[in-house]
Motif scaffolding. Structure first.
Motif, PDB file in Angstrom:
ATOM      1  N   ARG A 156       0.811  -1.228   0.000  1.00 20.40           N
ATOM      2  CA  ARG A 156       0.000   0.000   0.000  1.00 20.40           C
ATOM      3  C   ARG A 156       0.844   1.278   0.000  1.00 20.40           C
ATOM      4  O   ARG A 156       0.384   2.338   0.450  1.00 20.40           O
ATOM      5  CB  ARG A 156      -0.943   0.034   1.212  1.00 20.40           C
ATOM      6  CG  ARG A 156      -2.073  -0.966   1.103  1.00 20.40           C
ATOM      7  CD  ARG A 156      -2.740  -1.134   2.426  1.00 20.40           C
ATOM      8  NE  ARG A 156      -3.388   0.111   2.827  1.00 20.40           N
ATOM      9  CZ  ARG A 156      -4.681   0.319   2.758  1.00 20.40           C
ATOM     10  NH1 ARG A 156      -5.461  -0.610   2.291  1.00 20.40           N
ATOM     11  NH2 ARG A 156      -5.198   1.452   3.140  1.00 20.40           N
ATOM     12  N   ASP A 157       2.098   1.170  -0.458  1.00 26.81           N
ATOM     13  CA  ASP A 157       2.968   2.346  -0.585  1.00 26.81           C
ATOM     14  C   ASP A 157       3.021   3.189   0.689  1.00 26.81           C
ATOM     15  O   ASP A 157       2.882   4.411   0.655  1.00 26.81           O
ATOM     16  CB  ASP A 157       2.504   3.234  -1.761  1.00 26.81           C
ATOM     17  CG  ASP A 157       2.724   2.540  -3.090  1.00 26.81           C
ATOM     18  OD1 ASP A 157       3.683   1.758  -3.178  1.00 26.81           O
ATOM     19  OD2 ASP A 157       1.909   2.763  -4.007  1.00 26.81           O
ATOM     20  N   LEU A 158       3.208   2.553   1.816  1.00 23.81           N
ATOM     21  CA  LEU A 158       3.268   3.304   3.075  1.00 23.81           C
ATOM     22  C   LEU A 158       4.557   4.133   3.124  1.00 23.81           C
ATOM     23  O   LEU A 158       5.619   3.660   2.725  1.00 23.81           O
ATOM     24  CB  LEU A 158       3.219   2.360   4.276  1.00 23.81           C
ATOM     25  CG  LEU A 158       1.877   1.678   4.560  1.00 23.81           C
ATOM     26  CD1 LEU A 158       1.993   0.761   5.756  1.00 23.81           C
ATOM     27  CD2 LEU A 158       0.780   2.696   4.809  1.00 23.81           C
ATOM     28  N   GLY A 159       4.428   5.350   3.618  1.00 20.26           N
ATOM     29  CA  GLY A 159       5.579   6.249   3.704  1.00 20.26           C
ATOM     30  C   GLY A 159       6.426   5.952   4.936  1.00 20.26           C
ATOM     31  O   GLY A 159       6.022   5.196   5.816  1.00 20.26           O
ATOM     32  N   ILE A 160       7.604   6.600   4.961  1.00 22.31           N
ATOM     33  CA  ILE A 160       8.547   6.375   6.069  1.00 22.31           C
ATOM     34  C   ILE A 160       7.897   6.697   7.424  1.00 22.31           C
ATOM     35  O   ILE A 160       7.994   5.922   8.364  1.00 22.31           O
ATOM     36  CB  ILE A 160       9.815   7.255   5.893  1.00 22.31           C
ATOM     37  CG1 ILE A 160      10.491   6.991   4.540  1.00 22.31           C
ATOM     38  CG2 ILE A 160      10.793   7.088   7.062  1.00 22.31           C
ATOM     39  CD1 ILE A 160      11.271   5.714   4.438  1.00 22.31           C
ATOM     40  N   SER A 161       7.195   7.857   7.476  1.00 17.10           N
ATOM     41  CA  SER A 161       6.627   8.272   8.766  1.00 17.10           C
ATOM     42  C   SER A 161       5.533   7.312   9.225  1.00 17.10           C
ATOM     43  O   SER A 161       5.395   7.042  10.425  1.00 17.10           O
ATOM     44  CB  SER A 161       6.096   9.701   8.675  1.00 17.10           C
ATOM     45  OG  SER A 161       5.180   9.783   7.626  1.00 17.10           O
TER      46      SER A 161
END
Lengths: 195, 107
Positions: A156-161
């Motif tokens: 799900r293309d989760l971001g670093i944060s």
């Protein structure tokens, strides 16, 4: 019913906190595929994934009062899932990984046949499938410290944060683990006898 | 393997989705609704155990009750304790057993 379906996750959680726990069903319907996909990717086993899925929802329901509403519901749910996985399934997975280190005879034959074939057409397709299989096996052999951030990043293309929030780690640590995880993955694939 | 190729494969693996069995979703919803009553069940069970314990102590310490009666009482108390303790500590196993039974029946 339609009116409740229109509600945002945050509002549903707030209502659950106020006692309308029946609305939890809507959250389950909304997030079932995402959570189950994460469970399958973490455990690698359908039966363990079923248990983890159920366990995560029961835990989420029990600690629904702790959800502050400042963040999104999905990362909070994933955090519970990852924590449950750490507590319950990780030790079992280590055993499984040792077994998985040895590819099946069928896979070895297919890999050997694909060596030397061209990159386009049906042969290219086979090579691509084999490369994907090698990465899967390598990913499975990776330590959870690096594997879980990688799974979350490409899932799900989760971001670093968001990953940092789920794993309760600083952003910098997540970045380092992602980069080291990719490097280790590449090393495992390149060291593979069928690479 | 090139970095771009690895990135492409990882993205492709990441895109894969798994849908849970509708029965699993139904069982999960059921388990959630049942879990609401779990604290109450535990409290009731603990309360009953406490009452039974106090009563057993009273019987044991009372000089008016003979030792045969006390022995019978102790036997009855241990049965009662087993009956109350089993659901308390065996709830999870029972639920898992029930889930396994449902799975088998469905298969």
């Amino acid at each position: 019913v339609k009116e409740t379906w229109m509600l945002e996750d945050r509002d549903i959680v707030r209502r659950c906190q106020e006692g309308q726990t029946d609305l939890m069903d809507i959250l389950i319907d909304r997030h079932q595929t995402a959570l189950y996909t994460l469970c399958r990717k973490l455990t690698g086993d359908p039966s363990d994934a079923d248990d983890l899925f159920q366990d995560t929802w029961v835990r989420a329901m029990r600690s629904i009062g702790q959800f502050s509403g400042e963040h999104k519901f999905a990362p909070w749910l994933f955090r519970i899932c990852v924590n449950r996985y750490r507590d319950k399934y990780r030790k079992r997975k280590r055993w499984l990984r040792r077994i998985k280190e040895y590819p099946s005879a069928e896979k070895q034959d297919t890999a050997m046949e694909s060596v030397g074939s061209s990159d386009s057409g049906p042969d290219g397709q086979v090579i691509r499938q084999e490369a994907e299989e090698m990465v899967r096996v390598a990913l499975d052999r990776l330590d959870d410290k690096f594997r879980v951030p990688l799974l979350l990043h490409y899932f799900r293309d989760l971001g670093i944060s968001e990953i940092a929030e789920i794993l309760a780690l600083p952003d910098g640590t997540v970045k380092t683990r992602l980069s080291r995880g990719r490097a280790m993955l590449r090393d495992i694939v390149e060291d593979s006898p069928y690479a | 393997m090139h970095e771009q190729e690895l990135e492409r494969i990882l993205k492709s693996i990441g895109r894969e989705q798994f849908t849970p069995d509708p029965d699993l979703v139904l069982r999960t919803k059921h388990a959630i609704h049942q879990s609401r009553f779990l604290p109450a069940m535990v409290l009731i069970s603990l309360g009953l155990q406490l009452l039974t314990g106090v009563f057993a102590l009273y019987v044991l310490c009372s000089p008016d009750i003979g030792w045969t009666t006390k022995a019978y009482g102790f036997f009855g108390f241990s049965i009662l304790l087993t009956v109350f303790l089993l659901p308390l500590f065996g709830i999870r196993d029972q639920l898992q057993g029930y889930v396994a039974h449902l799975r088998e029946a469905h298969a």
